[in-house]
Design a protein around this motif. Structure first.
Motif, PDB file in Angstrom:
ATOM      1  N   LYS A   1       0.832  -1.215   0.000  1.00 11.72           N
ATOM      2  CA  LYS A   1       0.000   0.000   0.000  1.00 11.72           C
ATOM      3  C   LYS A   1       0.862   1.259   0.000  1.00 11.72           C
ATOM      4  O   LYS A   1       2.068   1.206   0.225  1.00 11.72           O
TER       5      LYS A   1
ATOM      6  N   GLU B   1     -12.263  -4.196  -6.671  1.00  9.22           N
ATOM      7  CA  GLU B   1     -12.081  -2.933  -5.935  1.00  9.22           C
ATOM      8  C   GLU B   1     -12.765  -1.733  -6.599  1.00  9.22           C
ATOM      9  O   GLU B   1     -12.565  -1.473  -7.776  1.00  9.22           O
TER      10      GLU B   1
ATOM     11  N   ASP C   1      -9.998  -1.522   1.522  1.00 10.34           N
ATOM     12  CA  ASP C   1     -10.415  -1.506   0.119  1.00 10.34           C
ATOM     13  C   ASP C   1     -11.856  -1.959   0.129  1.00 10.34           C
ATOM     14  O   ASP C   1     -12.207  -2.884   0.876  1.00 10.34           O
TER      15      ASP C   1
HETATM   16 MG    MG Z   1      -6.332   0.703  -4.542  1.00 10.89          MG
END
Ligand code: MG
Ligand code: 4AD
Length: 444
Positions: A340, A367, A358
């Motif tokens: 991330k 997502e 997410d």
């Molecule tokens: Mg993302």
């Protein structure tokens, strides 16, 4: 008889133009004037059936020899698909006509006969992308764009009801928000600048003035990945909130998203039906959404036979497996730091992970939102940026935000085309944008 002498001009016209939808819904009857484009055209010699579409729908019109002048009848025969026309006629209920109504034409005026339309049935995907400027007239694109407009309208409505200020961050920036790998560099009068990947860092600056802010901007990712969920330019709906932790941030997302779903059901029943989306599935999108930890997601995937280990990121296949059986969106929280972005807040309960989430759409679409609480420790940010090899000079302003009255805060980014893809059940996210930019295309 009221004719076309005035019907192509609303001012002082003796006949009012109506929209096709008003005829099909039974709102107007009697003599009407309609303007639009030829959608279909069939002739038996004595009768011409011309389906005319406008922005609201399509209606059959019938032109009988003898009921209009021979000259008009002959002119009508010259119409192509997509020629623009104005017709005046009488609305008739007719069970055989598509939509249940038709117009018996009394007068017809071509506005532009033009050339034969290049799009016919069964054209290749590639060709339709080449002529996207014309394909946007298709029923599918028309329906998708209407749903997209509703998504944006509903989002704006929700933010207005919930004390957020809409703000206007820049698109040209010195700092990559989501990492150097997918950044688009441009020549800025001899210096290197980037097209925005996300407005987040600017929204973070603005919460110190406005506390709750949101923006809708184009975002750019130089991602070569040719997947059904990646485009190079997408519309990014982002929010940032002072005094909000990761948990409340998720509540904001689920309320916003469910409001969008309820409004789209309310405003777009016709379009959803055409696109094959069952409205019940959207009506049931209500908070709270289920949430699982990244660790649990890994265990689930391993139990399904995926060879995946703690620390690996999820691709389309993994996200699909996680949500294919779900009817509600699913939050996955506390991802490992390595996969991330640098700005997320360390999870005090497990410092290998972040306080982040997410949101995955149901039915395997994957997502649609990326979110987190933000790191407030300037040293942690500097350390992470250094590790990424970023040029710290470009981030000084961002680190400053942690130097003067820093507060806990969180935010998120929703990919509008990803949401529309799910709502409209589209194969590819590029069909949620009228002029898609993909690694191999920026024309038209
Ligand atoms: Mg993302
Ligand atoms: O997860 P992402 O990369 O997160 C951010 O950019 C954060 N800075 C947002 C924030 O917290 N303000 O992107 C957010 C969302 C994704 O969940 C996805 O829906 C969409 O943007 N997105 C894309 N949509 C289409 N094509 C792409 N290439 C996309 N990349 C991201």
């Amino acid at each position: 008889m009221a004719g076309l002498g005035t019907a192509n001009d609303d001012h002082g016209s003796d006949i009012k133009f109506v929209k096709v939808i008003d005829i099909l819904s039974g709102k107007v009857s009697g003599r009407v004037a309609v303007r639009g484009w030829v959608y279909r055209h069939r002739s038996t010699g004595a009768v011409q059936f011309i389906v005319i579409r406008d922005s609201t729908g399509a209606i059959q019109t019938t032109l009988k020899k003898g009921e209009v002048t021979d000259e008009k009848f002959a002119l009508a025969e010259k119409l192509h698909i997509e020629s623009s026309v104005v017709v005046v006629g009488d609305v008739r209920e007719d069970k055989r006509a598509p939509g249940g109504y038709e117009i018996a034409v009394r007068d017809l005026k071509p506005i532009h006969i033009g050339e034969p339309f290049p799009i016919t049935k069964d054209m290749s995907e590639d060709y339709l992308l080449d002529v996207r400027h014309l394909w946007v007239r298709s029923r599918e694109q028309n329906a998708v764009m209407k749903v997209k407009a509703s998504v944006l309208k509903a989002a704006r409505e929700w933010f207005n009801m919930n004390d957020f200020y809409e703000v206007t961050p820049p698109i040209i920036t010195p700092s990559a928000c989501e990492g150097g790998a997918t950044v688009f560099a441009i020549d800025y009068f001899g210096n290197e600048a980037y097209l925005s990947q996300s407005a987040q860092m600017y929204l973070e600056a603005l919460i110190f003035s406005l506390e709750r802010v949101w923006s809708l901007t184009p975002s750019f990712r130089a991602e070569k990945s040719r997947t059904p969920r990646h485009i190079v330019e997408f519309w990014h709906l982002e929010a940032e909130e002072a005094w909000v932790g990761n948990g409340e941030n998720m509540k904001i997302q689920e309320e916003l998203l469910s409001h969008i779903c309820q409004r789209v059901v309310e405003w777009n029943e016709k379009e959803l039906a055409f696109l094959g989306r069952d409205v019940k599935s959207l009506r049931s999108i209500e908070p709270p959404f289920p949430r699982i930890k990244y660790d649990e997601a890994i265990e689930f995937l391993q139990s399904k036979g995926f060879s995946i280990e703690w620390g690996d990121d999820f691709g389309a296949r993994e996200e699909k497996a996680l949500t294919i059986e779900e009817s509600m969106p699913l939050f996955i929280i506390n991802y490992p730091k390595e996969i991330k972005a640098f700005y997320m807040k360390e999870n005090p309960e497990d410092p290998r992970t972040y306080l982040c989430s997410d949101l995955l759409a149901p039915e395997g679409y994957g997502e649609i939102i990326g979110a987190s609480e933000r790191e407030t420790d300037p040293n942690k940010l500097i350390e992470r940026l250094k590790r990424e090899g970023a040029n710290l000079e470009n981030y000084e302003w961002y680190i400053d935000l942690r130097r003067y009255g820093s507060v806990p805060h969180s935010g998120f980014g929703m990919g509008i085309e990803r949401v529309v893809r799910w709502l409209c059940k589209l194969q590819h996210v590029r069909d949620a944008v009228p002029f898609p930019r993909t690694p191999s295309r920026y024309y038209p």
